[in-house]
Design a protein around this motif. Structure first.
Motif, PDB file in Angstrom:
ATOM      1  N   LEU A  68     -12.795  10.241 -24.548  1.00  0.00           N
ATOM      2  CA  LEU A  68     -11.641   9.685 -25.259  1.00  0.00           C
ATOM      3  C   LEU A  68     -11.177  10.789 -26.193  1.00  0.00           C
ATOM      4  CD1 LEU A  68     -13.098   6.254 -26.420  1.00  0.00           C
ATOM      5  CD2 LEU A  68     -11.875   6.750 -24.319  1.00  0.00           C
ATOM      6  N   ARG A  69      -9.915  11.191 -26.053  1.00  0.00           N
ATOM      7  CA  ARG A  69      -9.407  12.297 -26.858  1.00  0.00           C
ATOM      8  C   ARG A  69      -8.139  11.895 -27.600  1.00  0.00           C
ATOM      9  NH1 ARG A  69     -12.273  16.552 -25.235  1.00  0.00           N
ATOM     10  NH2 ARG A  69     -13.004  16.536 -23.086  1.00  0.00           N
ATOM     11  N   THR A  70      -7.982  12.484 -28.770  1.00  0.00           N
ATOM     12  CA  THR A  70      -6.716  12.353 -29.479  1.00  0.00           C
ATOM     13  C   THR A  70      -5.729  13.311 -28.802  1.00  0.00           C
ATOM     14  OG1 THR A  70      -7.313  14.083 -31.052  1.00  0.00           O
ATOM     15  CG2 THR A  70      -7.890  11.801 -31.654  1.00  0.00           C
ATOM     16  N   PRO A  71      -4.428  13.188 -29.080  1.00  0.00           N
ATOM     17  CA  PRO A  71      -3.453  14.078 -28.430  1.00  0.00           C
ATOM     18  C   PRO A  71      -3.719  15.571 -28.648  1.00  0.00           C
ATOM     19  CG  PRO A  71      -2.328  12.214 -29.363  1.00  0.00           C
ATOM     20  CD  PRO A  71      -3.766  12.114 -29.832  1.00  0.00           C
ATOM     21  N   ASP A  72      -4.392  15.924 -29.757  1.00  0.00           N
ATOM     22  CA  ASP A  72      -4.699  17.348 -29.982  1.00  0.00           C
ATOM     23  C   ASP A  72      -5.985  17.790 -29.287  1.00  0.00           C
ATOM     24  OD1 ASP A  72      -6.782  16.363 -31.558  1.00  0.00           O
ATOM     25  OD2 ASP A  72      -6.042  17.235 -33.431  1.00  0.00           O
ATOM     26  N   GLY A  73      -6.620  16.888 -28.523  1.00  0.00           N
ATOM     27  CA  GLY A  73      -7.811  17.238 -27.753  1.00  0.00           C
ATOM     28  C   GLY A  73      -9.133  16.935 -28.429  1.00  0.00           C
ATOM     29  N   THR A  74      -9.104  16.434 -29.651  1.00  0.00           N
ATOM     30  CA  THR A  74     -10.334  16.106 -30.365  1.00  0.00           C
ATOM     31  C   THR A  74     -11.077  14.985 -29.643  1.00  0.00           C
ATOM     32  OG1 THR A  74      -9.334  16.721 -32.465  1.00  0.00           O
ATOM     33  CG2 THR A  74     -11.290  15.310 -32.569  1.00  0.00           C
TER      34      THR A  74
END
Length: 166
Positions: A68-74
């Motif tokens: 599961l990633r945030t839009p910035d890839g985190t």
């Protein structure tokens, strides 16, 4: 590879660079409390990631794991997807990193996953196994439309289900 996108999250393959973030999640007592991970060392997590970097979402592979990633890839968590042909079901599991807990991220991604799984495999039940003391997850899966089927003492978990489409 990007499999699903919601307003705040993306479901992707795990990547070799995810080791440190995944170790931090799995070694966090709030994340590990209701999980049954046997080894959370960096070497074990590296091997786990290596086994699952090429998983194909909604395939009929028995065991699949995603980031599961945030839009910035985190890395914000991980999703487990088990296809069980013997029992005609898909079993889902999710772990969300502490910084993203209790903000609706799990609900957001699981809603999208359930919708996609239902569309691709309407003949299969969708199941979650939830520790009986994990009140937040019990409420989450109820909110998602799962109903309690039973308590399985042998698993130490409640079994929550969305029935197969009729």
């Amino acid at each position: 590879m990007l499999f699903l996108k919601t307003d705040r999250l993306q479901l992707t393959n795990l990547r070799r660079g995810d080791t440190a973030a995944l170790v931090a999640i799995r070694q966090n007592p709030d994340c590990a409390r209701y999980q049954r991970w046997s080894d959370t060392t960096p070497d074990a997590i590296d091997a786990y990631i290596a086994r699952h970097t090429l998983d194909q979402f909604l395939s009929r592979a028995e065991e699949q794991h995603y980031a599961l990633r945030t839009p910035d890839g985190t890395l914000a968590g991980e999703l487990s997807y088990f296809d069980n042909p013997k029992d005609c079901c898909i079993t889902l599991g999710i772990t969300v990193a502490p910084a993203y807990q209790r903000q609706g991220y799990a609900h957001e991604m699981l809603s999208a996953v359930v919708e996609a799984a239902r569309a691709r495999h309407p003949q299969l039940e969708i199941v979650a196994l939830i520790d009986r003391e994990n009140e937040p997850s019990l409420r989450l899966f109820q909110k998602l439309g799962f109903t309690e089927e039973c308590y399985a003492a042998s698993l130490g978990s409640y079994i929550y289900v969305i029935p197969a489409a009729q």
